[in-house]
Design an enzyme around this catalytic site. Structure first.
Site, PDB file in Angstrom:
ATOM      1  N   GLU A 114      24.799 -29.440 -86.600  1.00 27.02           N
ATOM      2  CA  GLU A 114      25.371 -29.550 -87.946  1.00 27.02           C
ATOM      3  C   GLU A 114      24.571 -30.552 -88.770  1.00 27.02           C
ATOM      4  OE1 GLU A 114      29.521 -30.472 -87.357  1.00 27.02           O
ATOM      5  OE2 GLU A 114      29.945 -28.497 -86.553  1.00 27.02           O
ATOM      6  N   HIS A 242      33.699 -32.121 -98.155  1.00 27.70           N
ATOM      7  CA  HIS A 242      32.917 -31.153 -97.381  1.00 27.70           C
ATOM      8  C   HIS A 242      32.219 -30.237 -98.373  1.00 27.70           C
ATOM      9  CE1 HIS A 242      31.691 -28.164 -94.482  1.00 27.70           C
ATOM     10  NE2 HIS A 242      32.138 -28.934 -93.494  1.00 27.70           N
ATOM     11  N   ARG A 289      26.338 -34.911 -95.373  1.00 28.45           N
ATOM     12  CA  ARG A 289      27.308 -34.331 -96.307  1.00 28.45           C
ATOM     13  C   ARG A 289      27.366 -34.978 -97.681  1.00 28.45           C
ATOM     14  NH1 ARG A 289      32.281 -33.293 -92.330  1.00 28.45           N
ATOM     15  NH2 ARG A 289      31.100 -31.733 -91.204  1.00 28.45           N
ATOM     16  N   HIS A 350      37.841 -33.762 -97.712  1.00 34.01           N
ATOM     17  CA  HIS A 350      37.868 -33.284 -96.328  1.00 34.01           C
ATOM     18  C   HIS A 350      38.248 -34.368 -95.329  1.00 34.01           C
ATOM     19  CE1 HIS A 350      36.554 -30.871 -92.912  1.00 34.01           C
ATOM     20  NE2 HIS A 350      35.694 -31.804 -92.539  1.00 34.01           N
ATOM     21  N   ARG A 385      30.679 -40.214 -92.779  1.00 33.35           N
ATOM     22  CA  ARG A 385      30.787 -39.770 -91.381  1.00 33.35           C
ATOM     23  C   ARG A 385      29.789 -38.666 -91.056  1.00 33.35           C
ATOM     24  NH1 ARG A 385      33.785 -35.466 -88.885  1.00 33.35           N
ATOM     25  NH2 ARG A 385      34.545 -34.890 -90.951  1.00 33.35           N
TER      26      ARG A 385
HETATM   27  P1  FAD Z   1      45.861 -35.045 -87.305  1.00 36.64           P
HETATM   28  O1  FAD Z   1      45.340 -34.023 -86.377  1.00 36.64           O
HETATM   29  O2  FAD Z   1      45.760 -34.762 -88.760  1.00 36.64           O
HETATM   30  O3  FAD Z   1      47.386 -35.268 -86.922  1.00 36.64           O
HETATM   31  C1  FAD Z   1      48.206 -36.109 -87.692  1.00 36.64           C
HETATM   32  C2  FAD Z   1      49.582 -36.121 -87.075  1.00 36.64           C
HETATM   33  O4  FAD Z   1      50.352 -37.152 -87.654  1.00 36.64           O
HETATM   34  C3  FAD Z   1      50.395 -34.846 -87.259  1.00 36.64           C
HETATM   35  O5  FAD Z   1      51.052 -34.560 -86.052  1.00 36.64           O
HETATM   36  C4  FAD Z   1      51.414 -35.217 -88.327  1.00 36.64           C
HETATM   37  O6  FAD Z   1      52.627 -34.495 -88.258  1.00 36.64           O
HETATM   38  C5  FAD Z   1      51.645 -36.674 -87.969  1.00 36.64           C
HETATM   39  N1  FAD Z   1      52.170 -37.492 -89.069  1.00 36.64           N
HETATM   40  C6  FAD Z   1      51.557 -37.853 -90.216  1.00 36.64           C
HETATM   41  N2  FAD Z   1      52.361 -38.638 -90.940  1.00 36.64           N
HETATM   42  C7  FAD Z   1      53.512 -38.781 -90.234  1.00 36.64           C
HETATM   43  C8  FAD Z   1      54.728 -39.454 -90.461  1.00 36.64           C
HETATM   44  N3  FAD Z   1      54.973 -40.142 -91.591  1.00 36.64           N
HETATM   45  N4  FAD Z   1      55.691 -39.387 -89.517  1.00 36.64           N
HETATM   46  C9  FAD Z   1      55.512 -38.665 -88.377  1.00 36.64           C
HETATM   47  N5  FAD Z   1      54.372 -37.993 -88.121  1.00 36.64           N
HETATM   48  C10 FAD Z   1      53.393 -38.060 -89.036  1.00 36.64           C
HETATM   49  N6  FAD Z   1      36.176 -33.286 -87.210  1.00 36.64           N
HETATM   50  C11 FAD Z   1      35.268 -33.097 -86.228  1.00 36.64           C
HETATM   51  O7  FAD Z   1      34.896 -34.048 -85.535  1.00 36.64           O
HETATM   52  N7  FAD Z   1      34.786 -31.848 -85.978  1.00 36.64           N
HETATM   53  C12 FAD Z   1      35.156 -30.762 -86.696  1.00 36.64           C
HETATM   54  O8  FAD Z   1      34.712 -29.657 -86.431  1.00 36.64           O
HETATM   55  C13 FAD Z   1      36.082 -30.933 -87.748  1.00 36.64           C
HETATM   56  N8  FAD Z   1      36.463 -29.885 -88.508  1.00 36.64           N
HETATM   57  C14 FAD Z   1      37.434 -30.066 -89.454  1.00 36.64           C
HETATM   58  C15 FAD Z   1      37.897 -28.969 -90.178  1.00 36.64           C
HETATM   59  C16 FAD Z   1      38.926 -29.115 -91.094  1.00 36.64           C
HETATM   60  C17 FAD Z   1      39.424 -27.930 -91.865  1.00 36.64           C
HETATM   61  C18 FAD Z   1      39.495 -30.397 -91.304  1.00 36.64           C
HETATM   62  C19 FAD Z   1      40.599 -30.586 -92.297  1.00 36.64           C
HETATM   63  C20 FAD Z   1      39.022 -31.500 -90.604  1.00 36.64           C
HETATM   64  C21 FAD Z   1      37.992 -31.338 -89.680  1.00 36.64           C
HETATM   65  N9  FAD Z   1      37.518 -32.426 -88.944  1.00 36.64           N
HETATM   66  C22 FAD Z   1      36.588 -32.227 -87.960  1.00 36.64           C
HETATM   67  C23 FAD Z   1      38.187 -33.723 -89.017  1.00 36.64           C
HETATM   68  C24 FAD Z   1      39.165 -33.828 -87.846  1.00 36.64           C
HETATM   69  O9  FAD Z   1      39.731 -32.561 -87.600  1.00 36.64           O
HETATM   70  C25 FAD Z   1      40.281 -34.807 -88.119  1.00 36.64           C
HETATM   71  O10 FAD Z   1      39.750 -36.013 -88.586  1.00 36.64           O
HETATM   72  C26 FAD Z   1      41.061 -35.082 -86.830  1.00 36.64           C
HETATM   73  O11 FAD Z   1      41.531 -33.876 -86.292  1.00 36.64           O
HETATM   74  C27 FAD Z   1      42.217 -36.007 -87.111  1.00 36.64           C
HETATM   75  O12 FAD Z   1      43.007 -36.102 -85.953  1.00 36.64           O
HETATM   76  P2  FAD Z   1      44.241 -37.087 -85.946  1.00 36.64           P
HETATM   77  O13 FAD Z   1      44.837 -37.008 -84.602  1.00 36.64           O
HETATM   78  O14 FAD Z   1      43.813 -38.402 -86.454  1.00 36.64           O
HETATM   79  O15 FAD Z   1      45.238 -36.485 -87.061  1.00 36.64           O
HETATM   80  C1  SIN Z   2      32.682 -28.387 -89.960  1.00 34.92           C
HETATM   81  O1  SIN Z   2      32.914 -27.601 -89.051  1.00 34.92           O
HETATM   82  O2  SIN Z   2      31.823 -28.220 -90.825  1.00 34.92           O
HETATM   83  C2  SIN Z   2      33.488 -29.621 -90.022  1.00 34.92           C
HETATM   84  C3  SIN Z   2      32.936 -30.592 -89.092  1.00 34.92           C
HETATM   85  C4  SIN Z   2      33.452 -31.960 -89.380  1.00 34.92           C
HETATM   86  O3  SIN Z   2      34.231 -32.170 -90.303  1.00 34.92           O
HETATM   87  O4  SIN Z   2      33.020 -32.858 -88.661  1.00 34.92           O
END
Ligand code: FAD
Ligand code: SIN
Length: 521
Positions: A114, A242, A289, A350, A385
């Site tokens: 990527e 993104h 990015r 993003h 990032r």
């Molecule tokens: P999340 O997975 O967002 O989970 C948050 C949790 O907190 C949820 O369960 C929610 O219900 C809970 N929550 C929030 N507020 C509260 C509250 N007040 N009370 C109770 N629960 C709450 N990163 C990569 O490294 N590789 C990728 O390929 C990639 N692709 C992506 C594609 C997309 C479309 C997006 C949006 C992001 C992508 N990212 C990628 C970024 C990455 O997915 C996220 O940064 C990561 O998944 C975040 O994980 P997390 O556990 O911190 O939060």
């Molecule tokens: C993507 O698949 O382009 C998202 C990857 C990322 O957010 O790190």
């Protein structure tokens, strides 16, 4: 209701679930999720997770790529640690039952590339890696006898000395976390959760903007809670857009077209179908990015159009259909055959690089309060990032935080004198339109004035307008019965204010912070 646990986790994405599985052998664990447990950014991650798995690559290369993408302001020690730990954390995910794609021979992981990566090092599961990770972790968590997973429980505030009647300011040296107050979305009662250790894993805040790839749950709740509790936050001006979300204005959240597609050969083209990235960076469509998103933004403004194109037609038909099945199917639904047609794209908010400031153990400035995943700020990302370093950071810091919390848990006790939530004097809120309208206003302010390209004047405008909606919303909050929507709005306003304030304070262009009034560092 009052609940007492050893480890309380807010959030059931990759960060929260990984931490839960690690601490579960050492005490009673409760995971709260404000929506269905699987809902969060994790489920939507497409590209994958970055790690150096074979000798053809090296830790040094991954470190170098991360530092370059971060534009010189990453914490080098954190970068080194995270990247060196990556292979062990990947092995654990595999042990939890997560399937990453293998090469045709089946002996090695199939690796993607990527933007900003000098090597092929992205482990993935087709183009829906996050859904596979979330599935694997949730299955393990649901089967663990020490973990209680409670859905539709909305954490409102961290309980600290403030709730014991003491004055707490940002200068108070030893703020402590005793647990959280959480709204039970079924009973509409606010429950008290007391815990020895609390982890915030609440994800990002993309909904501060009108167009975002993040799901509707990404409203910056954890960051806003720490702000209200007077904890330390950092780097919030670095909002990652993104470059390639699918242009389909009616759709929320915006559907992502993974960067891995550019890694496989897809090329960015302007509204007339011409390549343009050669004007901006020698790495062309695979530059980091911040550079690509700014280039697209500029080309759109120059041509007066609201989207450009990604041309994936040069990738073989089989590779497109088999390697990117989710994107292929999604586009086809909208009448776009990606083997024959260019894909309309535009940038979308993003990822939040900043957040709750934590040390190498994932511990925040508030005692017994840890943060991991997107709501945290570890120093790994610096100003921007590197792609696919986010899932990696989440598992590495969930591990570090778990080890640290486990080493302390026997010394800690519950703060049983913490009072229950005080809901006296509040009247019913019947004006839902005030909330939805204010949210829209907020998103427009942030998109117009605190987006990819900023200026002193735009930031000041945003700041003044945010102040007004902050005052109006606090007034509404003080006389209303608490609802999820109102809490989220308050949190979004707090995050918007913090992004804007930190952007105003940053007096040089670095990484994702770009102002027409500033010079490059
Ligand atoms: P999340 O997975 O967002 O989970 C948050 C949790 O907190 C949820 O369960 C929610 O219900 C809970 N929550 C929030 N507020 C509260 C509250 N007040 N009370 C109770 N629960 C709450 N990163 C990569 O490294 N590789 C990728 O390929 C990639 N692709 C992506 C594609 C997309 C479309 C997006 C949006 C992001 C992508 N990212 C990628 C970024 C990455 O997915 C996220 O940064 C990561 O998944 C975040 O994980 P997390 O556990 O911190 O939060
Ligand atoms: C993507 O698949 O382009 C998202 C990857 C990322 O957010 O790190």
């Amino acid at each position: 209701m009052r609940y007492e646990v050893d480890f309380l986790i807010i959030g059931s994405g990759i960060a929260g679930l990984s931490f839960a599985l690690k601490v579960a052998p050492y005490g009673k664990v409760c995971v709260l999720s404000k929506a269905d447990a699987s809902e969060g950014s994790t489920k939507y991650a497409q590209g994958g997770i970055a790690a150096v798995m074979y000798d053809s690559d090296s830790f040094d290369n991954h470190v170098k790529d991360t530092l370059i993408a971060g534009d010189g302001i990453c914490d080098r020690e954190v970068v080194e640690m995270t990247i060196r730990e990556a292979p062990d954390r990947i092995k654990e995910l595999v042990q939890y039952g997560v399937n990453f794609d293998k090469s045709r021979e089946g002996d090695r992981f199939d690796l993607h590339r990527e933007g900003g990566h000098s090597e092929f090092r992205i482990l993935h599961h087709k183009d829906n890696t996050g859904a596979e990770i979330e599935r694997g972790l949730l299955e393990e968590v649901r089967n663990h006898p020490n973990i209680e997973l409670k859905e539709h429980q909305f954490a409102i505030d961290i309980i600290t000395q403030h709730h014991l009647g003491q004055r707490v300011t940002k200068h108070t040296p030893d703020i402590e976390c005793y647990g959280v107050y959480a709204l039970n979305c079924e009973t509409q009662q606010v429950d008290t959760y007391l815990a020895k250790v609390t982890l915030l894993a609440t994800g990002g805040m993309g909904n501060v903007y009108t167009t975002t790839t993040t799901p509707i749950i990404s409203t910056g709740d954890g960051v806003a809670m720490v702000h209200r509790a007077r904890g330390v936050l950092s780097d919030l001006e670095f909002v990652q857009f993104h470059p390639t979300s699918l242009y389909n204005p009616a759709e929320k959240p915006a559907f992502l077209i993974t960067e891995a597609m550019r890694g496989a050969g897809a090329i960015l083209k302007d509204s007339k179908g011409n390549e343009f990235m050669q004007k901006y960076d020698s790495r062309l469509s695979l530059a980091p990015r911040d550079i690509v998103a700014r280039a697209i933004d500029k080309e759109m403004k120059l041509a007066g159009v609201d989207h450009l194109y990604l041309d994936a037609r040069g990738i073989g038909k089989n590779e497109l259909i088999n390697g990117f099945p989710t994107i292929y199917a999604k586009c086809l639904e909208l009448g776009i055959n990606i083997t024959k047609d260019m894909i309309p794209i535009r940038p979308a908010a993003h990822y939040q690089c900043g957040g709750i400031k934590v040390d190498m153990h994932g511990e925040s400035s508030i005692h017994h309060l840890y943060a991991a995943g997107e709501c945290s700020c570890t120093g790994l990302h610096g100003g921007n990032r590197l792609a696919s370093n986010s899932l990696l950071e989440a598992v590495v810091y969930a591990h570090n935080a778990a080890e640290h919390a486990i080493s302390k848990i026997n010394e800690l006790s519950l703060c049983k004198q913490a009072p229950d939530w005080d809901a006296d004097g509040m009247v019913l809120n019947e004006e839902m339109v005030l909330i939805t309208q204010t949210k829209k206003e907020l998103q427009e302010i942030m998109s117009n004035y605190v987006g990819i390209v900023r200026s002193d004047l735009r930031l000041q405008r945003a700041f003044d307008r945010l102040n007004l909606i902050f005052r109006e919303t606090e007034e509404l909050y003080n006389r209303s019965v608490l609802t999820e929507e109102l809490s989220e709005l308050r949190n979004l306003i707090a995050c918007a204010y913090l992004i804007t304030k930190m952007a105003m304070a940053r007096r040089e262009n670095v990484g994702l912070h770009y102002s027409i009034d500033l010079l490059r560092k």
